[in-house]
Design a protein around this motif. Structure first.
Motif, PDB file in Angstrom:
ATOM      1  N   LYS A  62       7.812   1.785  -6.525  1.00 58.35           N
ATOM      2  CA  LYS A  62       7.859   2.831  -5.402  1.00 58.35           C
ATOM      3  C   LYS A  62       8.638   4.143  -5.825  1.00 58.35           C
ATOM      4  N   ASN A 102      -2.332   5.935   8.410  1.00 59.75           N
ATOM      5  CA  ASN A 102      -2.319   5.824   9.951  1.00 59.75           C
ATOM      6  C   ASN A 102      -2.161   7.201  10.827  1.00 59.75           C
ATOM      7  N   VAL A 152       0.837  -1.241   0.063  1.00 61.62           N
ATOM      8  CA  VAL A 152       0.023   0.028  -0.084  1.00 61.62           C
ATOM      9  C   VAL A 152       0.836   1.063   0.055  1.00 61.62           C
ATOM     10  N   ASP A 153       0.484   2.407  -0.871  1.00 63.25           N
ATOM     11  CA  ASP A 153       1.460   3.297  -1.188  1.00 63.25           C
ATOM     12  C   ASP A 153       1.099   4.537   0.460  1.00 63.25           C
ATOM     13  N   HIS A 154       2.018   5.007   0.714  1.00 67.73           N
ATOM     14  CA  HIS A 154       1.861   6.061   1.752  1.00 67.73           C
ATOM     15  C   HIS A 154       1.258   5.712   2.949  1.00 67.73           C
ATOM     16  N   GLY A 203      -6.622   2.880   9.519  1.00 69.17           N
ATOM     17  CA  GLY A 203      -5.632   2.199   8.825  1.00 69.17           C
ATOM     18  C   GLY A 203      -6.037   0.723   8.593  1.00 69.17           C
TER      19      GLY A 203
HETATM   20  N1  LIG Z   1      -3.104   0.327  10.904  1.00 73.09           N
HETATM   21  C1  LIG Z   1      -2.170  -0.490  10.668  1.00 73.09           C
HETATM   22  N2  LIG Z   1      -0.991   0.010  10.390  1.00 73.09           N
HETATM   23  C2  LIG Z   1      -0.089  -1.059  10.217  1.00 73.09           C
HETATM   24  C3  LIG Z   1       0.135  -2.375  10.381  1.00 73.09           C
HETATM   25  N3  LIG Z   1       1.212  -2.888  10.073  1.00 73.09           N
HETATM   26  C4  LIG Z   1       2.013  -2.096   9.908  1.00 73.09           C
HETATM   27  N4  LIG Z   1       1.410  -0.785   9.911  1.00 73.09           N
HETATM   28  C5  LIG Z   1       1.909   0.672   9.629  1.00 73.09           C
HETATM   29  O1  LIG Z   1       2.266   0.663   8.232  1.00 73.09           O
HETATM   30  C6  LIG Z   1       3.207   1.913   7.964  1.00 73.09           C
HETATM   31  C7  LIG Z   1       4.086   1.509   7.023  1.00 73.09           C
HETATM   32  O2  LIG Z   1       4.947   2.383   6.615  1.00 73.09           O
HETATM   33  P1  LIG Z   1       6.227   2.309   5.574  1.00 73.09           P
HETATM   34  O3  LIG Z   1       6.867   1.088   5.659  1.00 73.09           O
HETATM   35  O4  LIG Z   1       6.884   3.963   6.011  1.00 73.09           O
HETATM   36  O5  LIG Z   1       5.468   2.615   4.145  1.00 73.09           O
HETATM   37  P2  LIG Z   1       4.339   3.531   3.724  1.00 73.09           P
HETATM   38  O6  LIG Z   1       4.145   4.727   4.331  1.00 73.09           O
HETATM   39  O7  LIG Z   1       3.211   2.978   2.981  1.00 73.09           O
HETATM   40  O8  LIG Z   1       5.281   4.321   2.406  1.00 73.09           O
HETATM   41  P3  LIG Z   1       5.668   3.468   0.911  1.00 73.09           P
HETATM   42  O9  LIG Z   1       5.624   2.247   1.218  1.00 73.09           O
HETATM   43  O10 LIG Z   1       7.008   3.985   0.713  1.00 73.09           O
HETATM   44  O11 LIG Z   1       4.491   3.906   0.123  1.00 73.09           O
HETATM   45  C8  LIG Z   1       3.888   1.864   9.405  1.00 73.09           C
HETATM   46  O12 LIG Z   1       3.180   3.140   9.800  1.00 73.09           O
HETATM   47  C9  LIG Z   1       3.257   0.709  10.343  1.00 73.09           C
HETATM   48  O13 LIG Z   1       2.966   1.268  11.660  1.00 73.09           O
HETATM   49  C10 LIG Z   1      -1.486  -2.924  10.798  1.00 73.09           C
HETATM   50  O14 LIG Z   1      -1.714  -3.960  11.157  1.00 73.09           O
HETATM   51  N5  LIG Z   1      -2.500  -1.886  10.991  1.00 73.09           N
END
Ligand SMILES: Nc1nc2c(ncn2[C@@H]2O[C@H](COP(=O)(O)OP(=O)(O)OP(=O)(O)O)[C@@H](O)[C@H]2O)c(=O)[nH]1
Length: 349
Positions: free
Chosen positions: A318, A217, A210-212, A225
Motif C-alpha cells: 500500500k 464509494n 481494494v485500493d482507494h 461500491g
Molecule cells: N460499498 C461498501 N463500502 C464499504 C463496505 N465496507 C466498508 N466499506 C468502505 O470501504 C472504505 C475503506 O476505506 P479506507 O479504509 O480508507 O481504504 P481505501 O480508501 O481503500 O484506501 P487504501 O486501502 O489505502 O488504498 C470506507 O469508505 C468504508 O466505508 C461495504 O460493505 N460496502
C-alpha cells in the motif's frame, strides 16, 4: 423409529460440515444396513463434473473423512460413472445400479435448485426396498436443510464468500493438519538439504485489500461500491483453485488460504488474480486495483502472528504504489521489513 430419531438428533446437533457429513453417512449406513456409504463432492471444473469422496463408512467401522490424495486434482470425471452421470443429467432423485458381483449401488444427489454439489453413495449386497429409499430420502432432506443453514451462518451475505468466523476455524484446522504433517516427517540423512534446494509445497495466507475503495464509494455511491466487492469476490473465486479457500474479512478486505503450493506457484496464482482485477472493466467505475500481502503458514506460529506478517506485507504494498503483491519473507530478507523477536512472537518497527 428410535434409531431414526437418535440419528436426527445427532445430525442436527453439529455446527460443522465435517461432523454433519460423518453423522449423515453413519445414519444412512445403519438405516440401510449398507456395507459401505460415502459422501461425494460433485465439483464443476471448466464445465466438466468431477466426483471426489469426502467421507466414508464401512459396516462395523467408524465413519471417517477421506483425505484428497492429490489436492491439485478435482477428482474422478463423472463420465467414468455413467449411471451417476445420467442421474445428474436427468435431474433425478436417485439411481440404483447392480454391478457384476451383485452389489447394489444407490446414488442420491442432494439437489439445491438445479444444482447438486453433494451426492450420497450407498452400497449393499441386496436390493433396496422402497421403504428404505423413502426413509433415506427423508434423512437427506433434513441433511440438505441443515447444510443450508450451516452455509448461511458461514458466509458473508453480500459476496457469498466464507466469513471471518469461518476463517478462524479453517486456519486452526489448516495449522493442525500442517503441524501433524511436519511432526510425522522424520527426514533421512541428506533429505533436509535436498528439501531446501527443491521448492517445498506449503500452505499460504494472502490478505487482499481494494485500493482507494473509499474513493469508489465517495464518487459512485455505496451501491456501486457493493457491486465492485461482489465482482472482486467473483474474480477471487475464479482466479484461485478449488482447494483454496476465499474469505471476506470485512469491508474491502479479503483473505485467501492457498493449499499445497510452492512459492513460485503461490506467486503465480496471486499475480494472476491481481492482473485479472487490473484488467477487469467494472461497470460505471472503470478500473479498480488491489494490493496483496502474503506469507507461508507455519504450524509453529500463532494465527495472529501469521496474519500480522501478511498485513505487514500488505501495508508495504500500500505504501509503495499499491496494485502489487508482496511476499513477507522476501521483504524481510531484502531488508525492507524488520522484525524484532519479543517473547515468542515477532513485532515490527
Ligand atoms: N460499498 C461498501 N463500502 C464499504 C463496505 N465496507 C466498508 N466499506 C468502505 O470501504 C472504505 C475503506 O476505506 P479506507 O479504509 O480508507 O481504504 P481505501 O480508501 O481503500 O484506501 P487504501 O486501502 O489505502 O488504498 C470506507 O469508505 C468504508 O466505508 C461495504 O460493505 N460496502
Amino acid at each position: 423409529m428410535d434409531s431414526l430419531l437418535k440419528h436426527m438428533v445427532d445430525m442436527t446437533g453439529h455446527r460443522d460440515h465435517t461432523m454433519l457429513d460423518i453423522s449423515v453417512i453413519s445414519a444412512v449406513q445403519e438405516l440401510a444396513c449398507a456395507s459401505l456409504a460415502r459422501v461425494l463432492t460433485l465439483a464443476s471444473v471448466r464445465g466438466q463434473l468431477y466426483v471426489r469422496p469426502r467421507a466414508v463408512v464401512v459396516a462395523g467401522q467408524p465413519a471417517r473423512m477421506e483425505e484428497n490424495p492429490d489436492p491439485s486434482s478435482p477428482g474422478e470425471p463423472i463420465a467414468n460413472i455413467p449411471a451417476l452421470a445420467g442421474c445428474i443429467a436427468r435431474h433425478e432423485a436417485f439411481v440404483d445400479q447392480v454391478d457384476a458381483t451383485g452389489n447394489h449401488t444407490l446414488w442420491l444427489p442432494i439437489w439445491l435448485g438445479d444444482k447438486a454439489d453433494t451426492c450420497l453413495e450407498i452400497v449393499n449386497p441386496t436390493p433396496y426396498t422402497s421403504d428404505t429409499i423413502h426413509i433415506i430420502g427423508g434423512v437427506l432432506s433434513v441433511y440438505r436443510n441443515f447444510q443450508n443453514l450451516l452455509d448461511y451462518s458461514e458466509r458473508d451475505s453480500l459476496t457469498g464468500l466464507l466469513n471471518r468466523k469461518t476463517f478462524d476455524d479453517q486456519l486452526a484446522k489448516m495449522l493442525l493438519a500442517s503441524g501433524a504433517e511436519q511432526d510425522s516427517l522424520t527426514l533421512p540423512p541428506g533429505e533436509q538439504e535436498r528439501r531446501q534446494h527443491c521448492q517445498e509445497e506449503k500452505q499460504w495466507l494472502a490478505v487482499i485489500d481494494v485500493d482507494h475503495f473509499k474513493h469508489v464509494n465517495d464518487r459512485f455511491g455505496h451501491l456501486y461500491g457493493d457491486e465492485v466487492l461482489i465482482l472482486i469476490a467473483n474474480l477471487l473465486t475464479s482466479s484461485f483453485r478449488a482447494q483454496d479457500r476465499v474469505f471476506r474479512f470485512g469491508g474491502e478486505e479479503f483473505v485467501v488460504l492457498l493449499r499445497s503450493s510452492t512459492l513460485d506457484n503461490a506467486k503465480k496464482i496471486i499475480e494472476r488474480f491481481r492482473l485479472n482485477v487490473e484488467q477487469h472493466d467494472f461497470p460505471q467505475v472503470g478500473k479498480v486495483t488491489v494490493s496483496v500481502g502474503f506469507v507461508a503458514i507455519s504450524a509453529y506460529e500463532a494465527p495472529v502472528v501469521i496474519l500480522g506478517r501478511a498485513d505487514q506485507a500488505l501495508y508495504y504494498a500500500k505504501s509503495h504504489g499499491r496494485n502489487m503483491a508482496c511476499h513477507y519473507d522476501e521483504l524481510v530478507s531484502g531488508g525492507l521489513l524488520q522484525t524484532v523477536e519479543s517473547n515468542d512472537t515477532a513485532e515490527f518497527f
